[in-house]
Motif scaffolding. Structure first.
Motif, PDB file in Angstrom:
ATOM      1  N   GLY A   1       4.116   0.853  12.137  1.00  0.00           N
ATOM      2  CA  GLY A   1       4.872   0.360  11.003  1.00  0.00           C
ATOM      3  C   GLY A   1       4.269  -0.859  10.355  1.00  0.00           C
ATOM      4  O   GLY A   1       3.139  -1.242  10.649  1.00  0.00           O
ATOM      5  N   GLU A   2       5.054  -1.459   9.479  1.00  0.00           N
ATOM      6  CA  GLU A   2       4.555  -2.598   8.722  1.00  0.00           C
ATOM      7  C   GLU A   2       5.553  -3.744   8.761  1.00  0.00           C
ATOM      8  O   GLU A   2       6.745  -3.535   8.933  1.00  0.00           O
ATOM      9  N   ASN A   3       5.009  -4.954   8.585  1.00  0.00           N
ATOM     10  CA  ASN A   3       5.830  -6.144   8.437  1.00  0.00           C
ATOM     11  C   ASN A   3       5.643  -6.688   7.036  1.00  0.00           C
ATOM     12  O   ASN A   3       4.724  -6.291   6.326  1.00  0.00           O
ATOM     13  N   VAL A   4       6.513  -7.613   6.666  1.00  0.00           N
ATOM     14  CA  VAL A   4       6.301  -8.300   5.400  1.00  0.00           C
ATOM     15  C   VAL A   4       6.088  -9.777   5.727  1.00  0.00           C
ATOM     16  O   VAL A   4       6.848 -10.382   6.479  1.00  0.00           O
TER      17      VAL A   4
ATOM     18  N   THR B   1       0.852  -1.196   0.000  1.00  0.00           N
ATOM     19  CA  THR B   1       0.000   0.000   0.000  1.00  0.00           C
ATOM     20  C   THR B   1       0.881   1.237   0.000  1.00  0.00           C
ATOM     21  O   THR B   1       0.543   2.248   0.603  1.00  0.00           O
ATOM     22  N   TYR B   2       2.042   1.149  -0.645  1.00  0.00           N
ATOM     23  CA  TYR B   2       2.943   2.306  -0.671  1.00  0.00           C
ATOM     24  C   TYR B   2       2.267   3.492  -1.348  1.00  0.00           C
ATOM     25  O   TYR B   2       1.437   3.326  -2.250  1.00  0.00           O
ATOM     26  N   SER B   3       2.640   4.672  -0.933  1.00  0.00           N
ATOM     27  CA  SER B   3       2.134   5.888  -1.565  1.00  0.00           C
ATOM     28  C   SER B   3       2.878   6.108  -2.883  1.00  0.00           C
ATOM     29  O   SER B   3       3.772   5.341  -3.227  1.00  0.00           O
TER      30      SER B   3
ATOM     31  N   GLN C   1      -8.937  -0.133   2.073  1.00  0.00           N
ATOM     32  CA  GLN C   1      -9.653  -1.413   2.020  1.00  0.00           C
ATOM     33  C   GLN C   1      -8.676  -2.598   2.082  1.00  0.00           C
ATOM     34  O   GLN C   1      -9.054  -3.714   1.758  1.00  0.00           O
ATOM     35  N   TYR C   2      -7.450  -2.325   2.488  1.00  0.00           N
ATOM     36  CA  TYR C   2      -6.410  -3.352   2.377  1.00  0.00           C
ATOM     37  C   TYR C   2      -6.710  -4.578   3.235  1.00  0.00           C
ATOM     38  O   TYR C   2      -6.646  -5.715   2.770  1.00  0.00           O
ATOM     39  N   HIS C   3      -7.061  -4.314   4.493  1.00  0.00           N
ATOM     40  CA  HIS C   3      -7.354  -5.414   5.410  1.00  0.00           C
ATOM     41  C   HIS C   3      -8.510  -6.264   4.860  1.00  0.00           C
ATOM     42  O   HIS C   3      -8.449  -7.494   4.858  1.00  0.00           O
ATOM     43  N   GLU C   4      -9.562  -5.610   4.367  1.00  0.00           N
ATOM     44  CA  GLU C   4     -10.705  -6.324   3.807  1.00  0.00           C
ATOM     45  C   GLU C   4     -10.279  -7.148   2.591  1.00  0.00           C
ATOM     46  O   GLU C   4     -10.742  -8.276   2.411  1.00  0.00           O
TER      47      GLU C   4
ATOM     48  N   ALA D   1       3.285 -10.075   1.224  1.00  0.00           N
ATOM     49  CA  ALA D   1       2.627  -8.777   1.289  1.00  0.00           C
ATOM     50  C   ALA D   1       3.160  -7.952   2.442  1.00  0.00           C
ATOM     51  O   ALA D   1       3.657  -8.488   3.435  1.00  0.00           O
ATOM     52  N   ARG D   2       3.032  -6.654   2.284  1.00  0.00           N
ATOM     53  CA  ARG D   2       3.331  -5.720   3.354  1.00  0.00           C
ATOM     54  C   ARG D   2       2.064  -5.618   4.190  1.00  0.00           C
ATOM     55  O   ARG D   2       0.980  -5.349   3.676  1.00  0.00           O
TER      56      ARG D   2
END
Lengths: 310, 389
Positions: B278-281, B60-62, B95-98, B113-114
């Motif tokens: 933050g995010e994990n992969v 979901t990078y900008s 809507q990423y989680h969905e 995925a991130r």
């Protein structure tokens, strides 16, 4: 006796033949309904009675456990259920009266009908999300919110900014207001169509008897629009059980689920808590409620009579 | 004769319609289950795949972050692993989680995925992720990661992801308001700030929301604050300080010109506190090429990839980069990386969304309804314990 039997047989055969001939034509529709309506519906019933592990696709039958969890699992469900009814009770009268009133006014305009029709219909075709963002701005908790700004900084009615969307009743009011504003235009268009079917002679006769605009509205327009009103009402009441985007965008059910609605609760159970069984149970409960309400409305308002009158 | 011909024609048309509807609904259902042809099955389990494979990477990078990924990071990867093609798919962040939950049900999950750090435990509990700590080299590579971001991947004793980028809350400070309070620098301790603000007559510190992410730093610091007004707006004029992630400073020059600077959160009782974001992969269990996906995940945590993504503002998770010139020379990054030392991760739990709900209910009760703080906290603590049990 024999002739009667053969006649019946013949009729049956003819009927079967008719069905066979019609089948290719209705088959596409049947298949689409089966795949996209009937199958998902049956599957929902199955999931509501099971524990559904989404990644593995395991579906284990657990009876009515999901329904028990939903109905007895705290106040959130009951607040959501209550709010759906409140939404219907509050918004539907406004939508019906407003839609009818504005349709009547517009219908009596000599010029500019088009502009007003478009103007009132515009909210209906505007995206729910965009409208929600505008409402969010209006009801914002800080000085950035239009309502707070007017009440505190312009009119000085209140001392401090109110967190409208974080309180039970003001949050619900925002949700209702948005529903009314967004749906009134739809009712108006339907009523405009209904108004065309009222014979002009009735109005002319009333005018001869000295009736003004208001009397004509009350004694001719309102009764003649009964079938239309029934149609709008049923649609809006069913729609009340589909409230979702306002809740998600405006309050997220805050505070403590007191502004939630069934569809939002369903979404939350499925996507945030992975409780697909409970989510399906909520879906079924709302479906049964809608069917029951429509049935009751049908009985009470005697749809058949209404249609004959119209 | 004529009637018959017409009938045949009608039947034919109907048949076309039927077939059309079959084709129409058949396709979308098939797509997820049938792998694209380029993804030929790989021979050999643990070895690096010799045959060319394609893996899908959701993120979901900008705009600027995606540009960095496509122009810098992926070319680097292609050089190292020409046999593994990474197809980067940018998803709508709202809507990423969905999207991911739906993909669990349809079998259309990406290979890698991130993922938001708060969601790892929930996905792992559903059986959607591969336990990466089962790989033999995990212990070695994980030693390079900062502890707090790494800990967000833990679920029931195993790690289900690698940290990818990190952030935390630090103080966003309005120097003009501080000057009004008679302070010419950001105070070292909260005690100083509280004393200076005592006679001001209005709120000085503000919160951004009632959720766990917004409240934990205050809670961990001293457990009590004032304010109900929009923090992002208020910092421009009204408040001296609020806590926010590094994204507040879109342009540091602009902020600085307005007198708004980043600072580590002043200490209270000698301690600072913050919350890790933050995010994990993560690698998905439905992946046909989990080894290739794991390889790519590891690559994203390499020094080169981390530095490339840092250029787009993604704070690194490698211990070795905390004191690097790239981080230290930047006025925002250096502050946030320093704050990371006192930042704690939210407890990783599959019941995260329940815990968040309990938490925000409790905070709402206290701030909006004026409920008794001690009772509310005790109730919430009991409820959260249930969720963690």
């Amino acid at each position: 006796m024999d002739t009667l039997m053969t006649a019946r047989k013949k009729r049956l055969k003819k009927g079967a033949q008719g069905w066979l001939r019609a089948l290719p034509f209705i088959l596409p529709g049947l298949i689409l309904v089966a795949v996209f309506v009937v199958y998902p519906m049956l599957f929902t019933i199955r999931i509501s009675l099971s524990e559904y592990k989404i990644v593995q696709g395991d579906i284990t039958f657990i009876g009515l456990e999901n329904f028990k969890n939903v109905l007895a699992g705290g106040s959130r469900f009951w607040y959501a259920y209550r709010n759906n009814f409140l939404y219907a009770i509050v918004t539907v009268p406004f939508i019906i009266l407003g839609g009818m009133f504005f349709a009547y006014l517009i219908n009596n305009l000599r010029r500019g009908q088009g502009i007003f029709r478009v103007g009132f219909y515009l909210p209906v075709i505007t995206s729910w999300v965009i409208v929600s963002l505008v409402f969010q701005y209006m009801f914002n908790n800080s000085s950035r919110g239009l309502i707070n700004y007017f009440l505190v900084d312009v009119l000085h009615v209140m001392d401090d900014y109110a967190p409208w969307l974080l309180r039970e009743w003001s949050g619900n009011a925002a949700i209702w207001l948005m529903g009314i504003w967004k749906n009134m235009g739809w009712a108006m268009i339907i009523y405009l169509a209904g108004l065309q079917s009222i014979p002009k002679e009735l109005y002319e006769a009333a005018e001869l008897d000295g009736a003004g605009l208001w009397k004509k509205f009350v004694y001719i327009t309102v009764p003649a629009l009964r079938p239309t009103t029934y149609y709008v009402m049923v649609n809006m009441i069913i729609g009340s059980f589909n409230v979702f985007i306002q809740v998600m965008m405006l309050t997220g059910g805050d505070p403590n689920g007191k502004t939630s609605a069934l569809q939002y609760l369903l979404y939350d159970r499925a996507f945030n808590q992975f409780e697909f069984g409970e989510a399906s149970a909520i879906g079924l409960i709302s479906a049964v409620t809608i069917v029951a309400i429509t049935f009751l409305l049908n009985r009470r308002l005697r749809l058949d009579d209404v249609e004959k009158e119209g | 004769m004529k009637k018959n011909a017409l009938e045949t024609l009608a039947l034919l048309l109907a048949a076309v319609l039927v077939l059309g509807s079959f084709a129409g609904c058949g396709q979308p259902a098939q797509e997820p289950s049938a792998p694209p042809e380029s993804e030929a099955p790989v021979t050999g389990g643990d070895d690096t795949p010799a045959e060319p494979v394609t893996i899908t990477f959701w993120h979901t990078y900008s705009d600027s972050e995606e540009a960095q990924l496509l122009d810098v990071v992926l070319p680097l990867w292609n050089e190292l692993h020409p046999e593994i093609t990474v197809e980067a798919v940018r998803q709508d962040s709202s809507q990423y989680h969905e999207m991911i939950v739906t993909s669990f049900g349809t079998g259309a999950s990406p290979d890698v995925a991130r993922v938001d750090i708060a969601n790892i435990a929930a996905y792992a509990a559903q059986g959607g992720l591969v336990a990466l700590s089962d790989y033999p080299d995990f212990a070695e590579i994980s030693a390079d990661y900062m502890d707090a971001p790494l800990s967000t991947n833990l679920y029931q004793g195993k790690y289900y992801g690698l940290p990818l980028d990190t952030n935390c809350k630090a103080a966003v400070v309005n120097m003009n308001v501080l000057a009004e309070l008679g302070l010419d620098a950001v105070p070292e301790t909260m005690e100083e700030l509280i004393e200076a603000a005592a006679g001001r007559g209005t709120y000085t510190i503000n919160v951004s929301g009632v959720g766990d992410w917004d409240m934990y730093p205050y809670f961990w610091l001293f457990g009590g604050v004032d304010g109900s007004v929009d923090a992002w707006d208020g910092i421009n004029s009204e408040y001296a300080m609020f806590f926010e992630g590094p994204w507040y400073f879109g342009s540091y020059e602009d902020s600085e010109a307005k007198g708004i600077v980043a600072s580590t959160i002043p200490t209270y009782n000698g301690k600072s506190a913050s919350v890790v974001g933050g995010e994990n992969v993560a690698v998905f269990s439905t992946s046909e090429h989990p080894d290739a996906a794991y390889e790519f995940a590891k690559f994203l945590t390499s020094t080169e990839a981390q530095l490339a993504l840092l250029q787009a503002g993604q704070l690194p998770i490698l211990k070795s980069l905390v004191d690097s010139d790239e981080v230290q020379s930047n006025p925002v990054w250096s502050v946030y990386m320093a704050q990371m030392e006192s930042a704690k991760a939210r407890i990783p739990s599959p019941n995260n969304s329940n815990i968040q709900q309990i938490w925000s209910d409790m905070v709402t009760n206290i701030f909006v309804s004026g409920a008794d703080i001690t009772t509310e906290l005790q109730n919430a603590a009991a409820l959260i314990d249930e969720q963690l049990a």
